[in-house]
Design an enzyme around this catalytic site. Structure first.
Site, PDB file in Angstrom:
ATOM      1  CG  ASP B  33      -1.857  -1.171   1.195  1.00  0.00           C
ATOM      2  OD1 ASP B  33      -2.349  -1.684   0.018  1.00  0.00           O
ATOM      3  OD2 ASP B  33      -2.115  -1.643   2.669  1.00  0.00           O
ATOM      4  CG  HIS B  34       5.157   3.145   1.769  1.00  0.00           C
ATOM      5  ND1 HIS B  34       4.530   4.207   2.625  1.00  0.00           N
ATOM      6  CD2 HIS B  34       6.344   3.579   1.509  1.00  0.00           C
ATOM      7  CE1 HIS B  34       5.212   5.197   2.715  1.00  0.00           C
ATOM      8  NE2 HIS B  34       6.358   4.784   2.347  1.00  0.00           N
ATOM      9  CG  PHE B  35       6.059   4.084  -2.646  1.00  0.00           C
ATOM     10  CD1 PHE B  35       5.659   5.479  -2.767  1.00  0.00           C
ATOM     11  CD2 PHE B  35       7.269   3.910  -1.755  1.00  0.00           C
ATOM     12  CE1 PHE B  35       6.210   6.372  -2.138  1.00  0.00           C
ATOM     13  CE2 PHE B  35       7.826   4.944  -1.283  1.00  0.00           C
ATOM     14  CZ  PHE B  35       6.976   6.166  -1.199  1.00  0.00           C
TER      15      PHE B  35
END
Lengths: 130, 176
Positions: B33-35
């Site tokens: 989900d972060h990048f």
């Protein structure tokens, strides 16, 4: 024993590390809260860095005598009483309190302490040479 | 998801230093989900892992009587990304403990590569109304889960033990 210049350089380094400010912002007349953005938790950090830099102990309340401002004998209607002002002068001989004394609103006190005050505080605890 | 950002302690010396492991796995949901399309363990969670390693060290040093909260991060430098398959070793050292709070320094290593270095200031909360956030049983469970009492050393060099007050409070809460 350190010289006054060496004290200033070490205080400056402590404030740069603790507050994330640039070296040139830490001038002698800069106020810790107003100009350098220090918050209450920063004083804990600053005290630790000064203790480490100068190999000394700074007991709680020595640099910033917060108990004076919570003592009902010394505070009335949000201002320091004459007795409170006397106590503050006794506890902070290193600080220039003349401006604050004219209108000693407790809330304004946090913005009083300058870098030069802090240097004088350190000098008062060490044998400083010119 | 549980808010554990270390997997276990591998060293724990009361009042001095603690070392913990964080294994970064592709199975962890947050990596995706972060990048999107570039799975990595966010540096903010590396910081949280270092804060958990050092924060429990500070709590233990005070016998779990202080309410220790992360108050300030004077320094956080990240030199490399943490990616799936990495085994991060978090090392934290107590720099000082005062009645008002404490400071630790910490590093994260990926193999022999320095991944991150931090300074963290913790404050001791005196507000009695926040007591429920600091349940003794939670601390004890966390310390056991992270194996602190299996590998830890007390200040005198003997095995690390949970403080009596923590054991008693936990036992009282468990009894009918």
């Amino acid at each position: 024993m350190p010289t006054k210049d060496e004290v200033f350089e070490s205080v400056q380094a402590a404030l740069v590390d603790a507050l994330g400010v640039d070296e040139d912002e830490v001038s002698p007349e800069a106020t810790l809260v107003g100009d350098l953005g220090a918050e209450s938790i920063d004083f804990l950090d600053i005290v630790f860095r000064l203790e480490k830099a100068f190999d000394m102990k700074i007991p709680r309340g020595e640099l910033f005598p917060e108990d004076v401002f919570t003592n009902p004998d010394y505070v009335q209607d949000g201002k320091l009483t004459p007795a409170g002002m006397e106590e503050l002068k006794k506890r902070m001989p290193f600080a220039d309190l003349s401006g604050f004394e004219e209108n000693p609103v407790v809330q304004d006190f946090a913005n009083l302490l300058t870098v030069a005050d802090m240097c004088r505080f350190v000098e008062s605890k060490l044998e400083v040479t010119e | 998801m549980r808010w554990y950002w270390i997997d276990r302690f591998i060293e724990f010396e009361s009042g001095r230093h603690a070392k913990a492991v964080k294994n970064v796995s592709l199975a962890e949901e947050h990596l995706h989900d972060h990048f999107p399309c570039y799975p990595m363990h966010p540096n903010s969670l590396v910081l949280e892992g270092l804060a958990q390693t050092g924060g429990l060290l500070v709590c233990e040093q005070g016998g779990f009587t202080e309410k220790v909260i992360l108050a300030k991060v004077p320094k956080a430098h990240f030199h490399a990304e943490a990616i799936p398959g990495d085994r991060l070793i978090y090392s934290t050292t107590i720099e000082y403990v005062r009645p008002e709070g404490a400071m630790i320094t910490g590093t994260s290593y990926r193999g022999d590569q320095l991944q991150a270095e931090v300074e963290i200031v913790f404050a001791h909360l005196n507000d009695p109304t926040v007591g429920s956030l600091f349940d003794p049983a939670t601390f004890l469970r966390m310390m056991r889960l992270l194996r602190a009492y299996e590998i830890g050393r007390a200040a005198d060099g003997g095995p690390l033990q949970p403080p009596r007050c923590l054991r008693e409070t936990t036992e009282q809460a468990a009894s009918p």
